[in-house]
Design a protein around this motif. Structure first.
Motif, PDB file in Angstrom:
ATOM      1  N   LEU A  74     -11.837 -46.085  44.963  1.00  0.00           N
ATOM      2  CA  LEU A  74     -12.658 -47.276  45.178  1.00  0.00           C
ATOM      3  C   LEU A  74     -13.999 -46.902  45.799  1.00  0.00           C
ATOM      4  N   ARG A  75     -13.994 -45.988  46.746  1.00  0.00           N
ATOM      5  CA  ARG A  75     -15.238 -45.582  47.396  1.00  0.00           C
ATOM      6  C   ARG A  75     -16.201 -44.950  46.394  1.00  0.00           C
ATOM      7  N   ILE A 133      -6.009 -51.648  44.848  1.00  0.00           N
ATOM      8  CA  ILE A 133      -6.116 -52.706  45.855  1.00  0.00           C
ATOM      9  C   ILE A 133      -4.770 -53.407  46.021  1.00  0.00           C
ATOM     10  N   LEU A 134      -4.121 -53.725  44.907  1.00  0.00           N
ATOM     11  CA  LEU A 134      -2.831 -54.411  44.957  1.00  0.00           C
ATOM     12  C   LEU A 134      -1.736 -53.529  45.551  1.00  0.00           C
ATOM     13  N   SER A 135      -1.935 -52.221  45.471  1.00  0.00           N
ATOM     14  CA  SER A 135      -0.972 -51.283  46.060  1.00  0.00           C
ATOM     15  C   SER A 135      -1.241 -51.032  47.535  1.00  0.00           C
ATOM     16  N   ALA A 172      -6.442 -49.470  49.634  1.00  0.00           N
ATOM     17  CA  ALA A 172      -7.869 -49.543  49.916  1.00  0.00           C
ATOM     18  C   ALA A 172      -8.162 -49.650  51.404  1.00  0.00           C
ATOM     19  N   ASP A 173      -9.133 -48.875  51.877  1.00  0.00           N
ATOM     20  CA  ASP A 173      -9.645 -49.037  53.234  1.00  0.00           C
ATOM     21  C   ASP A 173     -10.258 -50.428  53.365  1.00  0.00           C
ATOM     22  N   GLY A 210     -13.894 -54.660  51.343  1.00  0.00           N
ATOM     23  CA  GLY A 210     -14.842 -55.758  51.514  1.00  0.00           C
ATOM     24  C   GLY A 210     -16.152 -55.482  50.814  1.00  0.00           C
ATOM     25  N   GLY A 211     -16.651 -54.242  50.946  1.00  0.00           N
ATOM     26  CA  GLY A 211     -17.889 -53.881  50.262  1.00  0.00           C
ATOM     27  C   GLY A 211     -17.753 -53.953  48.753  1.00  0.00           C
TER      28      GLY A 211
END
Length: 347
Positions: A3-4, A32-34, A37-38, A43-44
């Motif tokens: 994600l980053r 994200i569903l798992s 994610a930080d 949020g970003g």
């Protein structure tokens, strides 16, 4: 891609941001569903996608990741109209979809509704809150919801039971404070795997994006979609003019038209549908309209919304025909019987 790493693609600003591929969007939301994610990165990522505006291909990736990894589909024997209104609900006007759905169900068009509980950002009244006020059981496993559809013709699916991955994101969504792509794809969850989707939009361009999403999706079985500029963004027809976008998979092209309430002999405005306590007042309005006790603007609005559902399900060739059938269903007591059956349903 983490994600980053994707942030460098989507987070460089509304003009210079790049679109993700279907696979990248799928992988991002799957992570994200798992719960991988930080929180800060998440949020970003959500805000960056809101600035950028997601493409149908991206939304299809998000949708399919959700349906593959989080949504528990329970298909009834009936093929209902899937009503996927904005989950963050209404706050000022009566929610008419329960009454309209029961009228349509009693007229022979099965209807499915689904919602969460005080979903961000509006955290308004949704389907489950009106149903709870009516004394209807809403804490149902998906199989029980499907059974409700086949038993009553109207069924409710609870997000916490059929889409637990998205339900678990509620606090993080609230912390972001703005609508994200999750608000979009959760309305397309289609837990009954229906072939017809009825939804709402704020702007016509958004309806075009939703149709594009359904085309690009590899998990959706929707073959017909009717989307309209609903009251408070919900799936209630607006008084006055309502823009409508209709899509049939065989035809391919999106048809655009308007519904004008005055053309159906209905003389009321938005303020006439306003209520103080949306869940409680909507429940009482539902009871009085379905019993035939009420013959005012709420009765007219419920009949028209039922007609849209009957038309969407293919059980009327026009809204005029659907409206005649809806009024007949209420007058003959069938809609009131459907409410009784819904209240008495036990899985």
């Amino acid at each position: 891609m983490a994600l980053r790493e994707l942030m460098s693609r989507v987070g460089s600003g509304p003009k210079s941001a790049e679109d993700m591929s279907y696979e990248q969007a799928y992988e991002a939301f799957d992570g994200i569903l798992s719960d991988d994610a930080d929180p800060t990165t998440l949020g970003g990522f959500w805000v960056a996608n809101r600035w950028k505006r997601n493409t149908p291909e991206e939304l299809a990736g998000f949708l399919d990741a959700m349906r593959d990894g989080s949504v528990e589909v329970a298909r009834p024997d009936a093929d209902p109209v899937d009503c996927g209104a904005n989950y963050d609900g209404k706050g000022e006007t009566a929610l008419l979809g329960v009454a309209a759905g029961l009228v349509a169900a009693a007229a022979g068009t099965p209807v499915v509704v689904h919602s969460g509980d005080r979903v961000p950002v509006s955290e308004g009244c949704a389907y489950r809150h009106v149903l709870s006020e009516l004394g209807v059981e809403t804490d149902l496993a998906p199989d029980a919801s499907a059974e409700m559809v086949d038993s009553v013709g109207f069924g409710f699916y609870d997000q916490s039971r059929f889409n637990s991955g998205v339900d678990a994101l509620r606090d993080r969504r609230a912390a972001v404070g703005v609508r994200t792509f999750v608000n979009t794809v959760e309305t397309l969850a289609n837990p009954a795997d229906a072939g017809v989707h009825l939804g709402s939009f704020f702007h016509l361009s958004f309806a075009e994006r939703i149709v594009g999403t359904l085309r690009e999706s590899r998990t959706s079985n929707v073959e017909r979609a009717i989307l309209f500029q609903g009251l408070e963004g919900y799936d209630d027809i607006r008084p006055g003019y309502t823009k409508v976008a209709e899509w049939n998979d065989g035809a391919g092209e999106l048809e655009e038209y308007e519904i004008e309430t005055a053309n159906y002999g209905m003389d009321f405005e938005r303020d006439d549908l306003g209520v103080g306590d949306v869940p409680a007042d909507s429940a009482r309005i539902t009871e009085s309209v379905l019993s035939g006790e009420r013959e005012d603007e709420f009765a007219d609005a419920v009949a028209l919304n039922a007609a849209v559902r009957i038309y969407a399900g293919g059980d009327a060739d026009s809204l005029d025909e659907g409206l005649t059938l809806a009024r007949k269903t209420v007058a003959e007591g069938d809609a009131a019987e459907a409410l009784d059956a819904l209240r008495g349903f036990e899985p």
